[in-house]
Design a protein around this motif. Structure first.
Motif, PDB file in Angstrom:
ATOM      1  N   ARG A 166     -29.622  16.713  54.041  1.00  0.00           N
ATOM      2  CA  ARG A 166     -30.344  16.595  52.762  1.00  0.00           C
ATOM      3  C   ARG A 166     -29.361  16.815  51.596  1.00  0.00           C
ATOM      4  NH1 ARG A 166     -32.735  19.204  48.699  1.00  0.00           N
ATOM      5  NH2 ARG A 166     -31.821  21.201  49.290  1.00  0.00           N
ATOM      6  N   LEU A 167     -28.515  17.825  51.732  1.00  0.00           N
ATOM      7  CA  LEU A 167     -27.541  18.098  50.667  1.00  0.00           C
ATOM      8  C   LEU A 167     -26.602  16.904  50.474  1.00  0.00           C
ATOM      9  CD1 LEU A 167     -26.697  21.828  51.480  1.00  0.00           C
ATOM     10  CD2 LEU A 167     -27.799  20.978  49.401  1.00  0.00           C
ATOM     11  N   ALA A 168     -26.181  16.305  51.599  1.00  0.00           N
ATOM     12  CA  ALA A 168     -25.287  15.141  51.490  1.00  0.00           C
ATOM     13  C   ALA A 168     -26.013  13.989  50.799  1.00  0.00           C
ATOM     14  CB  ALA A 168     -24.805  14.724  52.877  1.00  0.00           C
ATOM     15  N   ALA A 169     -27.288  13.808  51.132  1.00  0.00           N
ATOM     16  CA  ALA A 169     -28.041  12.676  50.561  1.00  0.00           C
ATOM     17  C   ALA A 169     -28.190  12.819  49.049  1.00  0.00           C
ATOM     18  CB  ALA A 169     -29.412  12.585  51.239  1.00  0.00           C
ATOM     19  N   ILE A 170     -28.226  14.055  48.545  1.00  0.00           N
ATOM     20  CA  ILE A 170     -28.366  14.238  47.082  1.00  0.00           C
ATOM     21  C   ILE A 170     -27.018  14.553  46.432  1.00  0.00           C
ATOM     22  CG2 ILE A 170     -30.818  14.907  47.188  1.00  0.00           C
ATOM     23  CD1 ILE A 170     -29.901  17.860  46.879  1.00  0.00           C
ATOM     24  N   GLY A 171     -25.925  14.352  47.193  1.00  0.00           N
ATOM     25  CA  GLY A 171     -24.580  14.485  46.607  1.00  0.00           C
ATOM     26  C   GLY A 171     -24.145  15.918  46.378  1.00  0.00           C
ATOM     27  N   GLN A 172     -24.674  16.868  47.196  1.00  0.00           N
ATOM     28  CA  GLN A 172     -24.305  18.276  46.973  1.00  0.00           C
ATOM     29  C   GLN A 172     -23.678  18.927  48.204  1.00  0.00           C
ATOM     30  OE1 GLN A 172     -27.535  20.547  45.232  1.00  0.00           O
ATOM     31  NE2 GLN A 172     -28.081  18.835  43.896  1.00  0.00           N
ATOM     32  N   PHE A 173     -23.133  18.105  49.096  1.00  0.00           N
ATOM     33  CA  PHE A 173     -22.495  18.661  50.302  1.00  0.00           C
ATOM     34  C   PHE A 173     -21.074  19.110  49.942  1.00  0.00           C
ATOM     35  CE2 PHE A 173     -19.694  17.879  53.983  1.00  0.00           C
ATOM     36  CZ  PHE A 173     -20.269  18.763  54.886  1.00  0.00           C
ATOM     37  N   ALA A 174     -20.665  20.293  50.387  1.00  0.00           N
ATOM     38  CA  ALA A 174     -19.285  20.760  50.129  1.00  0.00           C
ATOM     39  C   ALA A 174     -18.779  21.563  51.321  1.00  0.00           C
ATOM     40  CB  ALA A 174     -19.236  21.605  48.861  1.00  0.00           C
ATOM     41  N   PHE A 175     -17.684  21.077  51.905  1.00  0.00           N
ATOM     42  CA  PHE A 175     -17.108  21.683  53.111  1.00  0.00           C
ATOM     43  C   PHE A 175     -15.594  21.759  52.934  1.00  0.00           C
ATOM     44  CE2 PHE A 175     -14.916  21.005  57.130  1.00  0.00           C
ATOM     45  CZ  PHE A 175     -15.568  21.845  58.023  1.00  0.00           C
ATOM     46  N   THR A 176     -14.979  22.904  53.252  1.00  0.00           N
ATOM     47  CA  THR A 176     -13.513  22.995  53.200  1.00  0.00           C
ATOM     48  C   THR A 176     -12.982  23.726  54.435  1.00  0.00           C
ATOM     49  OG1 THR A 176     -13.329  25.144  52.079  1.00  0.00           O
ATOM     50  CG2 THR A 176     -13.586  23.211  50.660  1.00  0.00           C
ATOM     51  N   LEU A 177     -11.757  23.362  54.815  1.00  0.00           N
ATOM     52  CA  LEU A 177     -11.112  24.000  55.967  1.00  0.00           C
ATOM     53  C   LEU A 177      -9.598  23.953  55.745  1.00  0.00           C
ATOM     54  CD1 LEU A 177     -11.246  25.157  58.861  1.00  0.00           C
ATOM     55  CD2 LEU A 177     -11.332  22.802  59.714  1.00  0.00           C
TER      56      LEU A 177
END
Ligand SMILES: C[S@@+](CC[C@H](N)C(=O)[O-])C[C@H]1O[C@@H](n2cnc3c(N)ncnc32)[C@H](O)[C@@H]1O
Length: 272
Positions: A251-262
């Protein structure tokens, strides 16, 4: 329920070994991973005319890049203990039209079948965190590098992973819980600099690259889905909780709010 051990320790014994070929190639094509790879090859000072060895070369996504940097007189050899990976690497190199300057050989990084002092550059990328005998692999890498040659290693450090999810406690149970039980050394990244110093390499340097994904790339998506499945298998979370967790990520990705770092830690040093 069966414990989901790290599949990269023994790819050929997995139920669907070819799925790991796809996984590594998808990861390698992710734009941020392509940048990461190029930066690592610059950091390892790979250049024309060299003899280069990659330990744990997988599908050859890195050896193919190295071959392009070597010019007509260099040579790169990739060694891997998986027959599925070695076969795929040979096929993919042929399909890319790369000639005899790239060779993929079957073998264990802890028992390299090369004479000492043979290579100008020896490197391993996202291998040491997966294996129980990483000290033996590092010793072998050092043995086959020539004096004055460079040994370079790179690993993720799962202690540096961030994922913006509203349920932080559940995220920690899934992400930290799985890596601690699954990988022999999930925090390998931070240890690499010190390990090269202790091996007696000279002028050891550290470089940390941040992999970041704000669009839920196929590689990240598959990795998060597998983490959720493994968390259920390990009894860390219930199946409905894992499904809710993944649905929120999507859902977050669909509304442009996905954030992942490694973070990926790279260390290099010169053999005396
Ligand atoms: C995550 S993959 C990385 C492949 C490649 N370096 C890349 O970054 O795309 C880890 C690789 O390490 C290999 N591996 C596992 N045990 C090994 C060992 N003892 N010696 C050398 N390679 C090993 C696996 O077969 C697998 O291909």
């Amino acid at each position: 329920m069966k414990r989901p051990l790290d599949p990269y320790r023994a790819i050929d014994r997995q139920r669907r070994p070819h799925s790991y070929v796809d996984h590594l190639e998808v990861r390698g094509r992710t734009p941020a991973q392509t940048r990461l790879r190029r930066r690592f090859l610059r950091f390892a000072r790979i250049g024309p005319g060299q003899r280069v060895l990659e330990v744990g070369s997988g599908t050859g996504i890195i050896t193919r890049d190295v071959a392009a940097l070597l010019g007509p007189r260099g040579q790169v050899i990739g060694v891997d203990p998986s027959r599925v990976m070695t076969g795929a690497a040979r096929r993919l190199a042929r399909a890319a039209g790369i000639g005899p300057r790239l060779v993929h050989a079957f073998g264990d990084g802890a028992r390299l079948r090369f004479a000492a002092n043979r290579f100008d550059r020896v490197f391993a990328v996202t291998v040491l965190l997966h294996v129980a005998n990483s000290a033996a692999i590092l010793r072998e890498m050092l043995r086959v590098a020539r004096p004055g040659g460079i040994v370079a290693v790179q690993d993720q450090d799962f202690g540096s992973l961030t994922l913006d999810h509203p349920d932080r406690a559940l995220t920690a149970r899934i992400m930290d819980g799985v890596v601690r039980r699954m990988y022999p050394d999930p925090f390998s990244g931070r240890t690499l600099f010190g390990r090269l110093v202790r091996l007696g390499l000279r002028r050891v340097r550290l470089a940390v690259y941040v992999f970041q994904d704000t669009t839920l790339e196929p590689y990240t998506h598959a990795m998060l889905r597998r983490r959720a499945e493994n968390a259920v298998r390990l009894g860390l979370v219930s199946a409905p909780a894992a499904a809710r967790w993944i649905a929120e990520i999507e859902r977050l990705a669909a509304i442009g709010q996905f954030a992942f770092t490694l973070n990926y830690h790279a260390a290099r040093g010169i053999k005396s």
